[in-house]
Design a protein around this motif. Structure first.
Motif, PDB file in Angstrom:
ATOM      1  N   TYR A  52       2.640   3.268  33.751  1.00 45.75           N
ATOM      2  CA  TYR A  52       3.859   3.729  34.409  1.00 45.75           C
ATOM      3  C   TYR A  52       4.782   2.552  34.749  1.00 45.75           C
ATOM      4  CZ  TYR A  52       6.966   5.348  38.061  1.00 45.75           C
ATOM      5  OH  TYR A  52       8.075   5.588  38.806  1.00 45.75           O
ATOM      6  N   GLU A  53       4.207   1.539  35.388  1.00 40.50           N
ATOM      7  CA  GLU A  53       5.018   0.385  35.793  1.00 40.50           C
ATOM      8  C   GLU A  53       5.622  -0.334  34.591  1.00 40.50           C
ATOM      9  OE1 GLU A  53       2.130  -1.671  38.182  1.00 40.50           O
ATOM     10  OE2 GLU A  53       2.288  -0.179  39.788  1.00 40.50           O
ATOM     11  N   LYS A  54       4.860  -0.479  33.522  1.00 39.43           N
ATOM     12  CA  LYS A  54       5.394  -1.133  32.323  1.00 39.43           C
ATOM     13  C   LYS A  54       6.449  -0.259  31.651  1.00 39.43           C
ATOM     14  CE  LYS A  54       2.005  -4.586  31.638  1.00 39.43           C
ATOM     15  NZ  LYS A  54       1.232  -5.415  30.787  1.00 39.43           N
ATOM     16  N   SER A  55       6.292   1.039  31.720  1.00 38.77           N
ATOM     17  CA  SER A  55       7.303   1.941  31.149  1.00 38.77           C
ATOM     18  C   SER A  55       8.641   1.750  31.846  1.00 38.77           C
ATOM     19  CB  SER A  55       6.856   3.404  31.275  1.00 38.77           C
ATOM     20  OG  SER A  55       5.682   3.623  30.569  1.00 38.77           O
ATOM     21  N   VAL A  56       8.609   1.737  33.171  1.00 43.02           N
ATOM     22  CA  VAL A  56       9.840   1.536  33.944  1.00 43.02           C
ATOM     23  C   VAL A  56      10.441   0.174  33.607  1.00 43.02           C
ATOM     24  CG1 VAL A  56      10.771   1.232  36.275  1.00 43.02           C
ATOM     25  CG2 VAL A  56       9.166   3.104  35.801  1.00 43.02           C
ATOM     26  N   ARG A  57       9.598  -0.849  33.597  1.00 47.12           N
ATOM     27  CA  ARG A  57      10.079  -2.214  33.334  1.00 47.12           C
ATOM     28  C   ARG A  57      10.652  -2.348  31.917  1.00 47.12           C
ATOM     29  NH1 ARG A  57       5.725  -5.728  33.449  1.00 47.12           N
ATOM     30  NH2 ARG A  57       5.224  -4.764  35.426  1.00 47.12           N
ATOM     31  N   MET A  58      10.008  -1.730  30.920  1.00 45.02           N
ATOM     32  CA  MET A  58      10.509  -1.842  29.544  1.00 45.02           C
ATOM     33  C   MET A  58      11.850  -1.128  29.391  1.00 45.02           C
ATOM     34  SD  MET A  58       8.444  -3.870  28.149  1.00 45.02           S
ATOM     35  CE  MET A  58       8.249  -4.547  29.810  1.00 45.02           C
ATOM     36  N   CYS A  59      12.018  -0.009  30.096  1.00 42.23           N
ATOM     37  CA  CYS A  59      13.317   0.678  30.068  1.00 42.23           C
ATOM     38  C   CYS A  59      14.391  -0.191  30.718  1.00 42.23           C
ATOM     39  CB  CYS A  59      13.222   2.024  30.783  1.00 42.23           C
ATOM     40  SG  CYS A  59      12.216   3.240  29.903  1.00 42.23           S
ATOM     41  N   GLN A  60      14.066  -0.778  31.850  1.00 41.60           N
ATOM     42  CA  GLN A  60      15.017  -1.672  32.521  1.00 41.60           C
ATOM     43  C   GLN A  60      15.359  -2.870  31.639  1.00 41.60           C
ATOM     44  OE1 GLN A  60      12.687  -2.376  36.061  1.00 41.60           O
ATOM     45  NE2 GLN A  60      13.738  -0.772  37.217  1.00 41.60           N
ATOM     46  N   ASN A  61      14.356  -3.460  31.002  1.00 39.26           N
ATOM     47  CA  ASN A  61      14.591  -4.614  30.120  1.00 39.26           C
ATOM     48  C   ASN A  61      15.490  -4.250  28.946  1.00 39.26           C
ATOM     49  OD1 ASN A  61      12.894  -6.090  31.775  1.00 39.26           O
ATOM     50  ND2 ASN A  61      11.222  -6.223  30.293  1.00 39.26           N
ATOM     51  N   ALA A  62      15.230  -3.096  28.329  1.00 40.88           N
ATOM     52  CA  ALA A  62      16.057  -2.673  27.193  1.00 40.88           C
ATOM     53  C   ALA A  62      17.496  -2.441  27.632  1.00 40.88           C
ATOM     54  CB  ALA A  62      15.469  -1.420  26.547  1.00 40.88           C
ATOM     55  N   LEU A  63      17.682  -1.819  28.800  1.00 34.71           N
ATOM     56  CA  LEU A  63      19.039  -1.613  29.322  1.00 34.71           C
ATOM     57  C   LEU A  63      19.740  -2.949  29.562  1.00 34.71           C
ATOM     58  CD1 LEU A  63      18.383   1.296  31.854  1.00 34.71           C
ATOM     59  CD2 LEU A  63      19.838   1.415  29.809  1.00 34.71           C
ATOM     60  N   GLU A  64      19.035  -3.906  30.132  1.00 35.49           N
ATOM     61  CA  GLU A  64      19.622  -5.231  30.378  1.00 35.49           C
ATOM     62  C   GLU A  64      19.998  -5.914  29.067  1.00 35.49           C
ATOM     63  OE1 GLU A  64      17.057  -7.616  32.864  1.00 35.49           O
ATOM     64  OE2 GLU A  64      16.999  -6.061  34.414  1.00 35.49           O
ATOM     65  N   LYS A  65      19.109  -5.860  28.073  1.00 34.13           N
ATOM     66  CA  LYS A  65      19.400  -6.482  26.771  1.00 34.13           C
ATOM     67  C   LYS A  65      20.639  -5.885  26.122  1.00 34.13           C
ATOM     68  CE  LYS A  65      14.741  -7.917  25.460  1.00 34.13           C
ATOM     69  NZ  LYS A  65      13.639  -7.737  24.490  1.00 34.13           N
ATOM     70  N   ALA A  66      20.834  -4.585  26.328  1.00 36.24           N
ATOM     71  CA  ALA A  66      21.988  -3.899  25.734  1.00 36.24           C
ATOM     72  C   ALA A  66      23.218  -3.949  26.641  1.00 36.24           C
ATOM     73  CB  ALA A  66      21.635  -2.444  25.439  1.00 36.24           C
ATOM     74  N   SER A  67      23.093  -4.557  27.810  1.00 34.35           N
ATOM     75  CA  SER A  67      24.168  -4.594  28.815  1.00 34.35           C
ATOM     76  C   SER A  67      24.651  -3.189  29.168  1.00 34.35           C
ATOM     77  CB  SER A  67      25.341  -5.458  28.321  1.00 34.35           C
ATOM     78  OG  SER A  67      24.918  -6.785  28.120  1.00 34.35           O
ATOM     79  N   LEU A  68      23.690  -2.300  29.402  1.00 35.47           N
ATOM     80  CA  LEU A  68      23.978  -0.909  29.737  1.00 35.47           C
ATOM     81  C   LEU A  68      23.381  -0.580  31.099  1.00 35.47           C
ATOM     82  CD1 LEU A  68      23.050   0.789  26.329  1.00 35.47           C
ATOM     83  CD2 LEU A  68      25.350   0.234  27.164  1.00 35.47           C
ATOM     84  N   SER A  69      23.794   0.565  31.647  1.00 37.74           N
ATOM     85  CA  SER A  69      23.177   1.086  32.857  1.00 37.74           C
ATOM     86  C   SER A  69      22.549   2.437  32.523  1.00 37.74           C
ATOM     87  CB  SER A  69      24.207   1.244  33.978  1.00 37.74           C
ATOM     88  OG  SER A  69      25.056   2.337  33.698  1.00 37.74           O
ATOM     89  N   SER A  70      21.789   2.974  33.426  1.00 37.16           N
ATOM     90  CA  SER A  70      21.132   4.262  33.177  1.00 37.16           C
ATOM     91  C   SER A  70      22.146   5.381  32.930  1.00 37.16           C
ATOM     92  CB  SER A  70      20.202   4.626  34.335  1.00 37.16           C
ATOM     93  OG  SER A  70      20.929   4.714  35.539  1.00 37.16           O
ATOM     94  N   SER A  71      23.350   5.278  33.479  1.00 37.29           N
ATOM     95  CA  SER A  71      24.371   6.313  33.268  1.00 37.29           C
ATOM     96  C   SER A  71      24.899   6.321  31.830  1.00 37.29           C
ATOM     97  CB  SER A  71      25.518   6.145  34.261  1.00 37.29           C
ATOM     98  OG  SER A  71      26.155   4.904  34.056  1.00 37.29           O
TER      99      SER A  71
END
Length: 163
Positions: A52-71
């Motif tokens: 679970y924790e790695k899933s959240v972190r990998m999603c956050q990392n991918a968003l950061e790499k793409a310069s995106l937000s969850s919205s």
């Protein structure tokens, strides 16, 4: 505003989050492995909270790499480990034990006994599902027989357990 698709791939050895654009081209991804627990040669387990924790972190990392937000994410697709099984405490949300992984064969003798039984052919015909050591219901039996608290809030009526 441009929208993106996120895919979470919960694999056997790790978690990957991938972000795709509208043309289904990957624009960012993040991956990390998790620990494989092997308490015996026929047992393979995962720590559900680590996944679970790695899933959240990998999603956050991918968003950061793409310069995106969850919205910026239109939808999320998830693929998982098929027959990996886990029991959660419904009050605390905590796992009662490690997840039993589809590679785990601790219920091999039980699956062999079912396949050799007189009702196996009918079971196969009705369900269409073969009986293998990683069958979810066999994992459930192992949890109920071996994990403290697995039967805690269960009541028995005949051959069935219910809340």
């Amino acid at each position: 505003m441009k929208q993106y698709i996120m895919v979470i791939d919960e694999g056997t050895t790790g978690t990957r989050a991938i972000i795709f654009d509208d043309n289904f081209q990957p624009i960012a991804q993040s991956y990390d492995e998790f620990i494989q627990y092997t308490p015996n040669e026929n047992m393979v387990e995962h720590d559900a909270m680590e996944i679970y924790e790695k899933s959240v972190r990998m999603c956050q990392n991918a968003l950061e790499k793409a310069s995106l937000s969850s919205s910026d994410i239109r939808c999320i697709g998830i693929t998982n480990q098929r027959n990996t099984a886990l029991l959660w405490d419904k009050k605390t949300g905590e796992p009662l034990y490690h997840a039993l992984v589809w590679q785990d064969s601790r219920m091999g003798e039980a699956s062999n006994a079912i396949r050799e039984s007189e009702f196996f052919d009918e079971l196969l015909e009705v369900s269409g599902k073969n009986v293998t050591p990683h069958l979810d219901v066999l994992f459930l039996k192992w949890f109920l027989d071996n994990v403290e608290g697995a039967r805690k809030s269960r009541k028995r009526r005949g051959d069935f357990w219910y809340d």
